[in-house]
Design a protein around this motif. Structure first.
Motif, PDB file in Angstrom:
ATOM      1  N   LYS A  90      -0.791  -6.611  -3.110  1.00 24.95           N
ATOM      2  CA  LYS A  90      -0.427  -7.332  -2.247  1.00 24.95           C
ATOM      3  C   LYS A  90       0.291  -7.461  -1.629  1.00 24.95           C
ATOM      4  CE  LYS A  90       2.316  -8.804  -7.120  1.00 24.95           C
ATOM      5  NZ  LYS A  90       3.514  -8.298  -7.921  1.00 24.95           N
ATOM      6  N   PRO A  91       0.547  -8.265  -0.578  1.00 25.93           N
ATOM      7  CA  PRO A  91       1.227  -8.355   0.807  1.00 25.93           C
ATOM      8  C   PRO A  91       2.342  -7.178   1.240  1.00 25.93           C
ATOM      9  CG  PRO A  91       0.958  -9.706   0.929  1.00 25.93           C
ATOM     10  CD  PRO A  91       0.950  -9.449  -0.405  1.00 25.93           C
ATOM     11  N   SER A  92       2.885  -6.633   0.241  1.00 22.84           N
ATOM     12  CA  SER A  92       4.183  -6.210   0.421  1.00 22.84           C
ATOM     13  C   SER A  92       5.253  -6.401  -1.509  1.00 22.84           C
ATOM     14  CB  SER A  92       5.460  -6.817   1.049  1.00 22.84           C
ATOM     15  OG  SER A  92       6.082  -8.067   0.671  1.00 22.84           O
ATOM     16  N   LEU A  93       6.336  -5.556  -1.037  1.00 23.30           N
ATOM     17  CA  LEU A  93       6.541  -4.568  -2.373  1.00 23.30           C
ATOM     18  C   LEU A  93       8.417  -4.613  -1.923  1.00 23.30           C
ATOM     19  CD1 LEU A  93       4.430  -3.574  -4.960  1.00 23.30           C
ATOM     20  CD2 LEU A  93       4.770  -5.634  -4.904  1.00 23.30           C
ATOM     21  N   THR A  94       8.888  -5.077  -2.940  1.00 25.68           N
ATOM     22  CA  THR A  94      10.383  -4.726  -2.994  1.00 25.68           C
ATOM     23  C   THR A  94      11.054  -3.168  -4.310  1.00 25.68           C
ATOM     24  OG1 THR A  94      10.902  -6.842  -1.895  1.00 25.68           O
ATOM     25  CG2 THR A  94      13.070  -5.260  -2.760  1.00 25.68           C
ATOM     26  N   TRP A  95      10.628  -2.436  -3.557  1.00 23.53           N
ATOM     27  CA  TRP A  95      11.185  -0.995  -4.362  1.00 23.53           C
ATOM     28  C   TRP A  95      13.557  -1.317  -4.353  1.00 23.53           C
ATOM     29  CZ3 TRP A  95       7.849   2.367  -5.976  1.00 23.53           C
ATOM     30  CH2 TRP A  95       6.949   2.390  -5.313  1.00 23.53           C
ATOM     31  N   HIS A  96      13.803  -1.002  -6.396  1.00 21.86           N
ATOM     32  CA  HIS A  96      15.315  -1.191  -6.192  1.00 21.86           C
ATOM     33  C   HIS A  96      15.322   0.162  -7.032  1.00 21.86           C
ATOM     34  CE1 HIS A  96      18.650  -3.836  -7.768  1.00 21.86           C
ATOM     35  NE2 HIS A  96      19.018  -2.766  -7.112  1.00 21.86           N
ATOM     36  N   PHE A  97      16.746   0.794  -5.744  1.00 20.14           N
ATOM     37  CA  PHE A  97      16.679   1.943  -6.220  1.00 20.14           C
ATOM     38  C   PHE A  97      18.929   1.652  -6.554  1.00 20.14           C
ATOM     39  CE2 PHE A  97      13.245   2.877  -4.008  1.00 20.14           C
ATOM     40  CZ  PHE A  97      12.836   3.902  -4.352  1.00 20.14           C
ATOM     41  N   LEU A  99      14.700   5.146  -9.549  1.00 19.90           N
ATOM     42  CA  LEU A  99      13.805   3.068  -9.423  1.00 19.90           C
ATOM     43  C   LEU A  99      14.036   1.959 -10.678  1.00 19.90           C
ATOM     44  CD1 LEU A  99      11.699   1.899  -8.056  1.00 19.90           C
ATOM     45  CD2 LEU A  99      10.186   3.546  -9.405  1.00 19.90           C
ATOM     46  N   VAL A 100      14.746   1.387 -10.448  1.00 22.31           N
ATOM     47  CA  VAL A 100      14.692   0.587 -11.624  1.00 22.31           C
ATOM     48  C   VAL A 100      14.013  -0.712 -11.985  1.00 22.31           C
ATOM     49  CG1 VAL A 100      18.001   1.607 -11.776  1.00 22.31           C
ATOM     50  CG2 VAL A 100      16.221  -0.474 -10.248  1.00 22.31           C
ATOM     51  N   ASN A 101      13.098  -0.672 -11.225  1.00 17.10           N
ATOM     52  CA  ASN A 101      12.783  -1.725 -11.113  1.00 17.10           C
ATOM     53  C   ASN A 101      10.308  -0.738 -10.933  1.00 17.10           C
ATOM     54  OD1 ASN A 101      11.852  -0.983  -8.486  1.00 17.10           O
ATOM     55  ND2 ASN A 101      11.802  -4.081  -8.261  1.00 17.10           N
ATOM     56  N   ALA A 102      10.136  -0.281 -11.787  1.00 16.32           N
ATOM     57  CA  ALA A 102       9.040   0.486 -11.951  1.00 16.32           C
ATOM     58  C   ALA A 102       8.178  -0.243 -12.196  1.00 16.32           C
ATOM     59  CB  ALA A 102       8.947   1.654 -12.343  1.00 16.32           C
ATOM     60  N   ALA A 103       8.316  -1.413 -13.058  1.00 12.85           N
ATOM     61  CA  ALA A 103       6.964  -2.093 -14.168  1.00 12.85           C
ATOM     62  C   ALA A 103       6.602  -3.216 -12.231  1.00 12.85           C
ATOM     63  CB  ALA A 103       7.750  -2.728 -14.522  1.00 12.85           C
ATOM     64  N   GLU A 104       8.061  -3.491 -11.677  1.00 10.71           N
ATOM     65  CA  GLU A 104       7.278  -4.151 -10.705  1.00 10.71           C
ATOM     66  C   GLU A 104       6.167  -3.643  -9.394  1.00 10.71           C
ATOM     67  OE1 GLU A 104      10.855  -7.309  -9.087  1.00 10.71           O
ATOM     68  OE2 GLU A 104      11.143  -6.467 -11.211  1.00 10.71           O
ATOM     69  N   SER A 155       0.780  -1.138   0.330  1.00 15.53           N
ATOM     70  CA  SER A 155       0.243   0.060   0.010  1.00 15.53           C
ATOM     71  C   SER A 155       0.872   0.910  -0.037  1.00 15.53           C
ATOM     72  CB  SER A 155      -0.734  -0.206   1.183  1.00 15.53           C
ATOM     73  OG  SER A 155      -0.613   0.294   2.523  1.00 15.53           O
ATOM     74  N   HIS A 156       2.029   0.797   0.173  1.00 15.10           N
ATOM     75  CA  HIS A 156       3.252   2.184   0.223  1.00 15.10           C
ATOM     76  C   HIS A 156       3.826   2.302  -1.487  1.00 15.10           C
ATOM     77  CE1 HIS A 156       4.170   2.205   4.657  1.00 15.10           C
ATOM     78  NE2 HIS A 156       2.712   1.707   4.770  1.00 15.10           N
ATOM     79  N   ILE A 157       3.751   3.965  -1.138  1.00 16.27           N
ATOM     80  CA  ILE A 157       5.206   4.382  -2.005  1.00 16.27           C
ATOM     81  C   ILE A 157       6.280   4.620  -1.673  1.00 16.27           C
ATOM     82  CG2 ILE A 157       5.701   6.317  -3.507  1.00 16.27           C
ATOM     83  CD1 ILE A 157       2.600   4.435  -4.828  1.00 16.27           C
TER      84      ILE A 157
END
Length: 652
Positions: free
Chosen positions: A298-305, A256-261, A247-249
């Motif tokens: 989803k429960p959680s997401l991993t943001w990659h920078f 951000l290198v995985n924006a599509a995810e 639910s977070h941004i």
């Protein structure tokens, strides 16, 4: 005998010349020998730092690259992480141990920083009476993939004793640490948690163990983190991930290198549009904040920078974020992306709705004036942090509006140049980032949107007493050693205004700007000292400014210029007038002398600082042919005179 006679003649002529000066009866505390000493620069050139103020041929600098993976628990406020540091020893010395910074340990109740906190007064750097007891828990340490137990944690520092010393000139070691800490609600105005109606905003900084700097000036720089003094860090590349509730941004330093995810298709489309738009594009609107469809289910997401050639990284996370962005146009046809994230409470055209416009204006301006913005993204985060800077991201107060929001946004992103690009030691020399930044901010106020937030010219009639009051302290002091009430003056205002004086009244904009840009270019992504700055400005401008550096930065000298008397030549106004001016305190400055005759004829005489090289008074002839109505020193009140009452003379 001839030589002796010559000496006698010279001596008698000197006495006669001195008698001609008619030394006035003036009480002055000024000693020109103290101000114009030839020994201001006690040392010359070294193998690493040249006498010209630039890095010498032997200059070296160590490097630290980071891979970090962290997870945020929004309920417990716990950050759990793992960091792999690849450290390269470029120095000519063997290193049997490494020092790391554990800044979160400042929030432990037993820390040295908390021991310094006032008991019955508030401090922006924390509250010793708070029930919060934070700090790092280090659960595992490895060196080159081998578990290590030989380390010592002392307050906010950690020493890792290596199984085998690093050899000089290029050896590399990897250090892996598993850690966790709880984010403080208010983290000394560096990080914190802001409750909003749609969810908490987590502004997260000093969130991983960081390498101390090992340099050619002090070796290991291990001053503890006490709150007021900020940071001194090595440069390197960062590759990091943040796992947070879906639910977070999440926004962070770098790209951000995985924006599509992690973004919805709609948000991806808007993001691509923003990268091409000079106008602000909404990526997530206020209405969409409360719409579950605006986030993946989803429960959680991993943001990659990723970000390269930076000295630090930071991030923010929240389900309450409104999100907008626009293109930053940089020199050499380069671009970057300006972004703002803020809660519904901060929305509006007079508030954070213009934040991205402010980012864009600031970075385009500073890139044109000084040095091109080096990072792919610049993000402004509304938070409970009044204002704090990190590479590619800043935290600003969520309630800031109009000129206040522009000012704090411009100031925090101005820190991109000092100390993110020019990597000075903030822990010791806070004025080299805050003061320099305050100076460039003063020009940005005039530049933005045709002067929308341009301030009125500042009169030193009042401000000089603020800068040089009885409780004032020297600029060249470590922030930790200053009274907290003096930090605004000694780190921000006084050095910032001093550089304005140097630019506008002493060197002129052309010579100053050329020298200042040369300093930035020389020391971009390196570690200058105050003396490197002083020497660069001297050499490039062609002026020996040691008198200025000594009076304004090293000492806390005061300025008191005065008109002692006005006399007509042979008591006849048609022959001109002689004005006697005096320097009554230990600072010296050029003199702007203005006058007006009884018929309204006006004139100005500008005298260089060298008139004070060997005397506390100076007689100046004014070319008038009638009586004078008024004579003034610094009528526009741009110099910080502590007593303007003796700057004017009025005729009968």
């Amino acid at each position: 005998m001839k030589f002796l006679s010559l000496l006698v003649c010279l001596f008698l002529n000197t006495i006669a010349f001195s008698q001609v000066q008619n030394e006035p009866n003036i009480i002055s505390a000024y000693d020109p020998h103290a101000l114009f000493s030839p020994n201001f620069y006690a040392t010359g050139e070294s193998n690493t730092r040249a006498a010209t103020g630039e890095p010498n041929k032997g200059y070296w600098q160590n490097r630290a690259d980071y891979q970090i993976a962290a997870t945020l628990n929004e309920n417990s406020h716990l950050v759990t992480g793992s960091v792999v540091i690849t450290y390269k020893n470029n120095s000519p010395f063997s290193l049997p141990f490494l020092w790391l910074q554990l800044d979160q340990n400042f929030f432990n109740q037993s820390s040295r920083g908390q021991a310094r906190m006032p008991v019955n007064a508030k401090s922006r750097y924390g509250d010793a009476k708070s029930s919060f007891n934070g700090g790092y828990t280090i659960s595992a340490v490895k060196v080159n993939d081998i578990a290590l137990s030989d380390y010592v944690i002392t307050d906010t520092r950690m020493q890792i004793r290596l199984p085998k010393p690093m050899t000089a000139s290029g050896d590399v070691v990897t250090v892996k640490l598993d850690y966790s800490f709880v984010i403080p609600d208010y983290g000394a105005d560096r990080c914190g948690i802001l409750p909003t109606k749609n969810g908490d905003i987590f502004a997260v900084a000093q969130w991983y163990p960081r390498m101390c700097v090992f340099d050619d000036v002090e070796g290991w720089n291990t001053l503890p983190y006490l709150g007021p003094s900020e940071f001194y860090l090595e440069y390197g590349n960062f590759d990091f991930t943040i796992t947070a509730p879906a639910s977070h941004i999440v926004v962070a330093s770098g790209e951000l290198v995985n924006a599509a995810e992690v973004l919805t298709p709609t948000q991806l489309t808007r993001m691509e549009a923003a990268k091409k738009s000079n106008q602000t594009v909404m990526i997530r609107t206020e209405k969409e904040v409360t719409d579950p469809k605006s986030r993946p289910n989803k429960p959680s997401l991993t943001w990659h920078f990723k970000i390269n050639n930076a000295r630090d990284v930071s991030w923010a996370s929240s389900k309450s974020f409104i999100w907008d962005a626009a293109k930053i146009n940089l020199p050499e046809s380069k671009t970057a992306l300006a972004m703002s994230v803020y809660p519904a409470e901060s929305n509006g055209d007079k508030a954070w709705g213009r934040s991205t416009e402010y980012i864009k204006g600031s970075l385009e301006n500073y890139s044109k004036r000084w040095y091109v913005y080096p990072y792919p993204v610049a993000t402004n985060v509304a938070s409970n942090v009044g204002g704090m800077e990190y590479p590619g991201i800043v935290f600003c107060g969520s309630s800031a509006k109009t000129d206040g929001l522009f000012g704090v946004t411009d100031h925090e992103f101005g820190h991109t140049w000092f100390p993110m690009i020019v990597g000075s030691n903030e822990r010791k020399y806070g004025w080299m980032d805050e003061g320099f930044n305050t100076f460039i901010n003063s020009l940005a106020d005039d530049d933005f949107n045709n002067g929308e937030y341009k301030s009125a010219p500042m009169s030193m009639d009042v401000m000089s007493r603020y800068m040089f009051g009885d409780n004032s302290e020297t600029v060249l002091s470590t922030p930790d050693a200053m009274r907290e009430a003096n930090i605004g003056n000694a780190l921000y205002f006084k050095p910032g205004y001093g550089l304005q004086l140097l630019r506008n009244e002493i060197l002129g904009p052309d010579r100053f700007d050329y020298a200042f840009k040369t300093y930035i270019k020389r020391w971009a992504f390196k570690h200058p000292t105050p003396w490197d700055f002083f020497k660069t400005m001297d050499n490039v401008s062609g002026e020996n400014l040691s008198w200025f550096w000594k009076a304004w930065f090293v000492e806390n000298y005061k300025l008191d210029q005065a008109i002692s008397s006005v006399d007509y030549v042979n008591n006849d106004p048609t022959n001109g007038a002689i004005v006697t001016i005096a320097n009554l305190d230990q600072m010296a400055m050029p003199v702007n002398l203005s006058y007006e005759t009884i018929s309204g004829v006006k004139g100005k005489i500008n005298l260089p600082v060298e008139i004070w090289n060997n005397t506390y008074f100076k007689k100046v002839k004014i070319p008038v042919i009638e009586k004078l109505k008024k004579v003034s020193i610094d009528a526009e009140k741009v110099f910080p005179d502590i007593n303007f009452s003796n700057n004017d003379w009025k005729g009968n």
